[in-house]
Design a protein around this motif. Structure first.
Motif, PDB file in Angstrom:
ATOM      1  N   LYS A   1      47.857  58.180  32.868  1.00 11.02           N
ATOM      2  CA  LYS A   1      47.943  59.434  33.645  1.00 11.02           C
ATOM      3  C   LYS A   1      49.330  59.766  33.433  1.00 11.02           C
ATOM      4  O   LYS A   1      49.963  60.992  33.155  1.00 11.02           O
ATOM      5  CB  LYS A   1      47.215  59.359  34.802  1.00 11.02           C
ATOM      6  CG  LYS A   1      45.728  59.132  34.785  1.00 11.02           C
ATOM      7  CD  LYS A   1      45.082  59.232  36.074  1.00 11.02           C
ATOM      8  CE  LYS A   1      45.721  57.923  36.917  1.00 11.02           C
ATOM      9  NZ  LYS A   1      45.049  56.845  36.655  1.00 11.02           N
TER      10      LYS A   1
ATOM     11  N   THR B   1      43.815  62.831  33.749  1.00 10.00           N
ATOM     12  CA  THR B   1      42.922  62.030  34.504  1.00 10.00           C
ATOM     13  C   THR B   1      42.637  60.838  33.597  1.00 10.00           C
ATOM     14  O   THR B   1      42.513  60.726  32.311  1.00 10.00           O
ATOM     15  CB  THR B   1      41.770  62.354  35.141  1.00 10.00           C
ATOM     16  OG1 THR B   1      41.447  61.475  36.389  1.00 10.00           O
ATOM     17  CG2 THR B   1      40.631  62.804  34.484  1.00 10.00           C
TER      18      THR B   1
ATOM     19  N   GLU C   1      48.937  64.729  37.321  1.00 11.87           N
ATOM     20  CA  GLU C   1      48.111  63.730  37.128  1.00 11.87           C
ATOM     21  C   GLU C   1      47.059  63.529  38.172  1.00 11.87           C
ATOM     22  O   GLU C   1      47.407  63.856  39.373  1.00 11.87           O
ATOM     23  CB  GLU C   1      49.187  62.589  37.188  1.00 11.87           C
ATOM     24  CG  GLU C   1      48.562  61.393  37.490  1.00 11.87           C
ATOM     25  CD  GLU C   1      49.207  60.259  37.639  1.00 11.87           C
ATOM     26  OE1 GLU C   1      49.045  58.996  38.109  1.00 11.87           O
ATOM     27  OE2 GLU C   1      50.617  60.316  37.466  1.00 11.87           O
TER      28      GLU C   1
END
Length: 159
Positions: free
Chosen positions: A60, A55, A113
């Protein structure tokens, strides 16, 4: 069990129909599945032993795709939301799209992600073995408000 199966079949069907109509449909399976079974992420995630979440504001997608590729090169089976659908519905869609029609997931790791504002919600359903935070910048204040509040929400969710 029935609710989970209906959510999987409905999500998969919605995604296929969306693609047939020329749309990407990357999050639609998740949107549909969550409407039917709000706990679908939790229910499906129990089948994967290792989760790695990435994150942050920037990096990401690159980080998660690179890590997934490296792990795959060792022969592991890796689930990855490579298309970048990283909000709650996108994570649900990733699980739905990669499950069998009977709800089975056959992966060693999930490298996901996760949108920084969605992280606290997803952490309520999945506890990752590793959390990678790339950075936080003020470039998305229109979506998240003050960055300090976002960071505090993530800190609270982690603890």
């Amino acid at each position: 069990m029935i609710k989970k199966n209906v959510a999987i079949i409905s999500g998969k069907t919605a995604g296929k129909l969306s693609r047939l109509l020329g749309n990407n449909g990357s999050t639609l399976p998740g949107v549909v599945a969550i409407k039917i079974d709000p706990n679908i992420i939790r229910k499906l995630s129990h089948q994967i032993k290792n989760f790695i979440f990435i994150t942050g504001t920037n990096g990401k997608t690159t980080t998660s795709n690179l890590l997934a590729h490296l792990l795959r090169s060792t022969g592991m089976r890796i689930l990855n939301n490579f298309e970048g659908a990283n909000m709650v519905s996108g994570v649900a869609a990733c699980l739905i799209n990669n499950t069998t029609i009977l709800g089975h997931l056959h992966y060693d790791y999930a490298v996901l992600e996760i949108d920084e504002a969605s992280l606290p919600v997803i952490l309520k359903q999945i506890t990752p073995q590793m959390l990678i935070i790339t950075n936080f910048f003020r470039d998305q204040l229109d979506r998240y408000g003050e960055i300090d509040m976002l960071i505090k929400d993530i800190e609270k969710a982690i603890h």
